[in-house]
Enzyme design. Sequence first.
Site, PDB file in Angstrom:
ATOM      1  N   GLY A 162       0.810  -1.205   0.000  1.00 35.01           N
ATOM      2  CA  GLY A 162       0.000   0.000   0.000  1.00 35.01           C
ATOM      3  C   GLY A 162       0.846   1.258   0.000  1.00 35.01           C
ATOM      4  O   GLY A 162       2.073   1.211  -0.038  1.00 35.01           O
TER       5      GLY A 162
ATOM      6  N   LYS B  21       2.650  -1.841  -9.427  1.00 38.91           N
ATOM      7  CA  LYS B  21       2.502  -0.395  -9.190  1.00 38.91           C
ATOM      8  C   LYS B  21       3.836   0.306  -9.390  1.00 38.91           C
ATOM      9  O   LYS B  21       3.879   1.438  -9.877  1.00 38.91           O
ATOM     10  CB  LYS B  21       1.891  -0.121  -7.827  1.00 38.91           C
ATOM     11  CG  LYS B  21       2.801  -0.296  -6.627  1.00 38.91           C
ATOM     12  CD  LYS B  21       3.588   0.964  -6.271  1.00 38.91           C
ATOM     13  CE  LYS B  21       4.611   0.642  -5.179  1.00 38.91           C
ATOM     14  NZ  LYS B  21       5.423   1.823  -4.833  1.00 38.91           N
TER      15      LYS B  21
ATOM     16  N   ASP C  83      -1.584   2.555  -3.874  1.00 40.52           N
ATOM     17  CA  ASP C  83      -0.125   2.684  -3.905  1.00 40.52           C
ATOM     18  C   ASP C  83       0.344   3.357  -5.196  1.00 40.52           C
ATOM     19  O   ASP C  83       1.280   4.162  -5.192  1.00 40.52           O
ATOM     20  CB  ASP C  83       0.498   1.296  -3.765  1.00 40.52           C
ATOM     21  CG  ASP C  83       1.918   1.341  -3.209  1.00 40.52           C
ATOM     22  OD1 ASP C  83       2.424   2.444  -2.951  1.00 40.52           O
ATOM     23  OD2 ASP C  83       2.505   0.268  -3.044  1.00 40.52           O
TER      24      ASP C  83
ATOM     25  N   SER D 232       8.980   9.799  -4.830  1.00 38.31           N
ATOM     26  CA  SER D 232       9.045   8.452  -5.395  1.00 38.31           C
ATOM     27  C   SER D 232      10.237   8.264  -6.328  1.00 38.31           C
ATOM     28  O   SER D 232      10.403   8.987  -7.306  1.00 38.31           O
ATOM     29  CB  SER D 232       7.750   8.153  -6.160  1.00 38.31           C
ATOM     30  OG  SER D 232       7.901   7.000  -6.963  1.00 38.31           O
ATOM     31  N   ARG D 233      11.046   7.245  -6.048  1.00 35.71           N
ATOM     32  CA  ARG D 233      12.175   6.916  -6.920  1.00 35.71           C
ATOM     33  C   ARG D 233      11.689   6.389  -8.266  1.00 35.71           C
ATOM     34  O   ARG D 233      12.310   6.638  -9.305  1.00 35.71           O
ATOM     35  CB  ARG D 233      13.074   5.872  -6.254  1.00 35.71           C
ATOM     36  CG  ARG D 233      13.775   6.361  -5.011  1.00 35.71           C
ATOM     37  CD  ARG D 233      14.588   5.251  -4.361  1.00 35.71           C
ATOM     38  NE  ARG D 233      15.711   4.851  -5.189  1.00 35.71           N
ATOM     39  CZ  ARG D 233      16.899   5.440  -5.160  1.00 35.71           C
ATOM     40  NH1 ARG D 233      17.119   6.467  -4.347  1.00 35.71           N
ATOM     41  NH2 ARG D 233      17.886   5.011  -5.922  1.00 35.71           N
TER      42      ARG D 233
END
Length: 296
Positions: free
Chosen positions: A114, A169, A222, A232-233
């Site tokens: 998540g 995701k 997610d 976020s990478r």
Amino acid sequence: MTHVAIIGAGAIGQALAHILDRNKENRLELFDKDPAKVTRAALPLPDVVKEAEVLFLCVPSWAMRGALTEMKSYLSQDAIVVSLAKGIEEEHKKTMDALLVEILPQHRIALLGGPMLAAEFMEDLPGVGCLATEHVEVAEQIAGLFAGTLLSFETTSDVRGVAFAGVLKNIYALGLGVAHGLSWGDNQKGWYLTRALVEMATIVEQLGGKRETAYSLAGIGDLVATGFSGYSRNSRSGEEIVRNGVCNIQSEGCASLPHFLKLLPADRSVFPLLHGLEQIIIDGKDAKDIFSQLIR
């Protein structure tokens, strides 16, 4: 008091420690191969692991097999092992749940998925994760560790579905990063997100999970958090691909994509977005050309 061990003191490991410290019923130990990352007393791995009742694995998928192999001889048979990694390991193309079962077949396991952006937890912003386990008592014990903290959970027994949803995701978040890099508008991103969810649900079901898991926190929840976050990478990796044509940022999405594709039929044209990402990231085709073709 419950003895809790966290293996991996990167961003998510530190965030988890920050959260669990709020519950004074937890006795917490943190380990990392780099002792400089551990801000509390740094103990050797055997000392951290041997008394752990619950062990959280906060290492990336590409390091998971080595970490499990190194610690398994020290781990109590009664310990609960929870993985936060959302990827596929290279050697045998296994998701983290399958890898845990292979190396720790006698242990009770769980996956924590998540939307769980570490930077937000460090800013004391609350969140809701997805806890996947086949054992009701495991879900209850883990939830108890987080009582009164920033993090709560929705639970599911669909461990396979959560494992694959987490992998997917990350991959589809790369695509949202590409969209950001191409200066797509929100209308276009809304189209991408809708199509991505359809593909995710179909793939999760084909690989043995429940279709509805893709529509849960482990999937769409997610993906939205990861794909639209500056933390976020995976999203940054997608933007990097647009700028430089290659992914120079190490991320679970880029690392897992080639291994994940081996689990699917050779004809991936039935998943146009996934196929497009394959063409861009693996075949080196131009992101602008591929994404322009996708939305026509």
